[in-house]
Design a protein around this motif. Structure first.
Motif, PDB file in Angstrom:
ATOM      1  N   SER A  88       0.813  -1.223   0.000  1.00 32.60           N
ATOM      2  CA  SER A  88       0.000   0.000   0.000  1.00 32.60           C
ATOM      3  C   SER A  88       0.841   1.265   0.000  1.00 32.60           C
ATOM      4  CB  SER A  88      -0.965  -0.005   1.181  1.00 32.60           C
ATOM      5  OG  SER A  88      -1.943  -1.016   1.002  1.00 32.60           O
ATOM      6  N   LYS A  89       2.103   1.180   0.393  1.00 24.19           N
ATOM      7  CA  LYS A  89       2.976   2.351   0.308  1.00 24.19           C
ATOM      8  C   LYS A  89       3.143   2.785  -1.144  1.00 24.19           C
ATOM      9  CE  LYS A  89       6.378   0.502   2.773  1.00 24.19           C
ATOM     10  NZ  LYS A  89       5.816  -0.752   3.268  1.00 24.19           N
ATOM     11  N   VAL A  90       3.083   1.845  -2.068  1.00 21.97           N
ATOM     12  CA  VAL A  90       3.145   2.169  -3.499  1.00 21.97           C
ATOM     13  C   VAL A  90       1.917   2.996  -3.882  1.00 21.97           C
ATOM     14  CG1 VAL A  90       3.074   1.177  -5.838  1.00 21.97           C
ATOM     15  CG2 VAL A  90       4.551   0.151  -4.083  1.00 21.97           C
ATOM     16  N   LEU A  91       0.755   2.611  -3.392  1.00 25.10           N
ATOM     17  CA  LEU A  91      -0.476   3.352  -3.682  1.00 25.10           C
ATOM     18  C   LEU A  91      -0.389   4.771  -3.133  1.00 25.10           C
ATOM     19  CD1 LEU A  91      -3.132   0.612  -2.787  1.00 25.10           C
ATOM     20  CD2 LEU A  91      -1.866   0.925  -4.934  1.00 25.10           C
ATOM     21  N   LEU A  92       0.100   4.893  -1.900  1.00 18.08           N
ATOM     22  CA  LEU A  92       0.232   6.216  -1.277  1.00 18.08           C
ATOM     23  C   LEU A  92       1.199   7.089  -2.078  1.00 18.08           C
ATOM     24  CD1 LEU A  92      -0.342   8.228   0.984  1.00 18.08           C
ATOM     25  CD2 LEU A  92       1.434   7.070   2.348  1.00 18.08           C
ATOM     26  N   LYS A  93       2.284   6.531  -2.533  1.00 17.42           N
ATOM     27  CA  LYS A  93       3.269   7.292  -3.320  1.00 17.42           C
ATOM     28  C   LYS A  93       2.629   7.802  -4.619  1.00 17.42           C
ATOM     29  CE  LYS A  93       7.511   8.665  -3.831  1.00 17.42           C
ATOM     30  NZ  LYS A  93       8.019   9.696  -2.941  1.00 17.42           N
ATOM     31  N   ILE A  94       1.846   6.955  -5.271  1.00 18.32           N
ATOM     32  CA  ILE A  94       1.167   7.365  -6.509  1.00 18.32           C
ATOM     33  C   ILE A  94       0.190   8.508  -6.236  1.00 18.32           C
ATOM     34  CG2 ILE A  94      -0.488   6.610  -8.279  1.00 18.32           C
ATOM     35  CD1 ILE A  94       0.893   3.810  -8.089  1.00 18.32           C
ATOM     36  N   VAL A  95      -0.581   8.410  -5.164  1.00 23.51           N
ATOM     37  CA  VAL A  95      -1.534   9.467  -4.804  1.00 23.51           C
ATOM     38  C   VAL A  95      -0.793  10.775  -4.509  1.00 23.51           C
ATOM     39  CG1 VAL A  95      -3.206  10.214  -3.053  1.00 23.51           C
ATOM     40  CG2 VAL A  95      -3.363   7.916  -4.035  1.00 23.51           C
ATOM     41  N   CYS A  96       0.284  10.700  -3.750  1.00 21.42           N
ATOM     42  CA  CYS A  96       1.056  11.912  -3.435  1.00 21.42           C
ATOM     43  C   CYS A  96       1.623  12.546  -4.700  1.00 21.42           C
ATOM     44  CB  CYS A  96       2.178  11.579  -2.455  1.00 21.42           C
ATOM     45  SG  CYS A  96       1.589  11.148  -0.802  1.00 21.42           S
ATOM     46  N   ASN A  97       2.114  11.732  -5.603  1.00 16.85           N
ATOM     47  CA  ASN A  97       2.629  12.252  -6.876  1.00 16.85           C
ATOM     48  C   ASN A  97       1.534  12.952  -7.675  1.00 16.85           C
ATOM     49  OD1 ASN A  97       5.228  11.379  -6.346  1.00 16.85           O
ATOM     50  ND2 ASN A  97       5.020   9.503  -7.537  1.00 16.85           N
ATOM     51  N   GLN A  98       0.323  12.385  -7.665  1.00 12.30           N
ATOM     52  CA  GLN A  98      -0.813  12.998  -8.363  1.00 12.30           C
ATOM     53  C   GLN A  98      -1.142  14.363  -7.765  1.00 12.30           C
ATOM     54  OE1 GLN A  98      -2.390  12.168 -11.076  1.00 12.30           O
ATOM     55  NE2 GLN A  98      -4.185  13.464 -10.976  1.00 12.30           N
ATOM     56  N   ILE A  99      -1.161  14.441  -6.443  1.00 18.08           N
ATOM     57  CA  ILE A  99      -1.432  15.709  -5.752  1.00 18.08           C
ATOM     58  C   ILE A  99      -0.411  16.764  -6.193  1.00 18.08           C
ATOM     59  CG2 ILE A  99      -1.408  16.848  -3.470  1.00 18.08           C
ATOM     60  CD1 ILE A  99      -3.853  15.057  -3.765  1.00 18.08           C
ATOM     61  N   ARG A 100       0.860  16.369  -6.213  1.00 21.97           N
ATOM     62  CA  ARG A 100       1.937  17.314  -6.579  1.00 21.97           C
ATOM     63  C   ARG A 100       1.871  17.697  -8.052  1.00 21.97           C
ATOM     64  NH1 ARG A 100       4.756  14.174  -2.382  1.00 21.97           N
ATOM     65  NH2 ARG A 100       4.999  15.648  -0.658  1.00 21.97           N
ATOM     66  N   GLN A 101       1.523  16.761  -8.918  1.00 22.38           N
ATOM     67  CA  GLN A 101       1.411  17.072 -10.343  1.00 22.38           C
ATOM     68  C   GLN A 101       0.324  18.114 -10.597  1.00 22.38           C
ATOM     69  OE1 GLN A 101       0.847  13.321 -12.330  1.00 22.38           O
ATOM     70  NE2 GLN A 101       2.982  12.713 -12.068  1.00 22.38           N
ATOM     71  N   LEU A 102      -0.650  18.162  -9.721  1.00 19.61           N
ATOM     72  CA  LEU A 102      -1.744  19.126  -9.863  1.00 19.61           C
ATOM     73  C   LEU A 102      -1.428  20.464  -9.190  1.00 19.61           C
ATOM     74  CD1 LEU A 102      -4.747  16.687  -9.401  1.00 19.61           C
ATOM     75  CD2 LEU A 102      -4.003  17.800 -11.528  1.00 19.61           C
ATOM     76  N   GLY A 103      -0.213  20.607  -8.665  1.00 11.15           N
ATOM     77  CA  GLY A 103       0.220  21.889  -8.117  1.00 11.15           C
ATOM     78  C   GLY A 103      -0.011  22.076  -6.636  1.00 11.15           C
TER      79      GLY A 103
END
Length: 175
Positions: A88-103
């Motif tokens: 699940s740490k992989v899932l969290l990393k993907i979500v965090c990256n998405q948040i950052r990609q959106l500014g």
């Protein structure tokens, strides 16, 4: 469309957003227990398509909720073999990256775990450090509280675990 509407589509009038997440998993003998990004010694673990880390699942939902992006099941469906037994740490990393990609950047998170057994209070600091590292934020911005259900309900009978999570994000001024 007027100029104000166009500006609102590019940037929210509020530089902060909050989100809440909730998850629950049943417990079963013979399954490894993953919680808050760490493996915990226990006879029971959480029944799930992934590793069952109910705390990370609730946290992902809180982060996604900050930007009205749906829920964890939308991005990582339990019908997909791509996510079978995933850490699940992989899932969290993907979500965090998405948040950052959106500014946006992650300000802080707050997690409450209701679990009767095993006792996890002594593991909270390790969970905080693990989640802070995955999210790339300071450990002081990650709060985790452990609670029991005073032997009431399915949590109290050691049949499952409930987790509530909140997150605050803020606009990255350089984005």
């Amino acid at each position: 469309m007027n100029d104000n509407t166009q500006n609102m589509n590019n940037r929210t009038p509020f530089p902060f957003r909050i989100g809440n997440g909730y998850d629950v998993h049943a417990m079963e003998n013979g399954i490894p227990m993953w919680l808050g990004g760490i493996q915990i010694e226990s006879e029971k673990g959480f029944v799930a398509h992934s590793d069952g880390d109910v705390a990370i699942h609730a946290l992902c939902d809180a982060l996604l909720g900050c930007l009205a992006l749906g829920d964890i099941g939308h991005y990582f469906p339990d019908t997909s073999d791509d996510w079978k037994d995933v850490d699940s740490k992989v899932l969290l990393k993907i979500v965090c990256n998405q948040i950052r990609q959106l500014g946006w950047e992650i300000g802080n998170t707050d997690i409450t775990i209701a679990l009767q057994k095993p006792k996890i209070g002594h593991l909270v600091e390790s969970m905080r450090a693990t989640l802070a590292k995955v999210m790339e934020i300071d450990i002081n911005c990650v709060s985790i509280k452990a609670s029991t259900n005073e032997r009431l309900g399915f949590v109290g009978r050691c049949e499952g675990c409930q987790v509530w999570a909140s997150a605050l994000i803020y606009q990255n001024p350089s984005h």
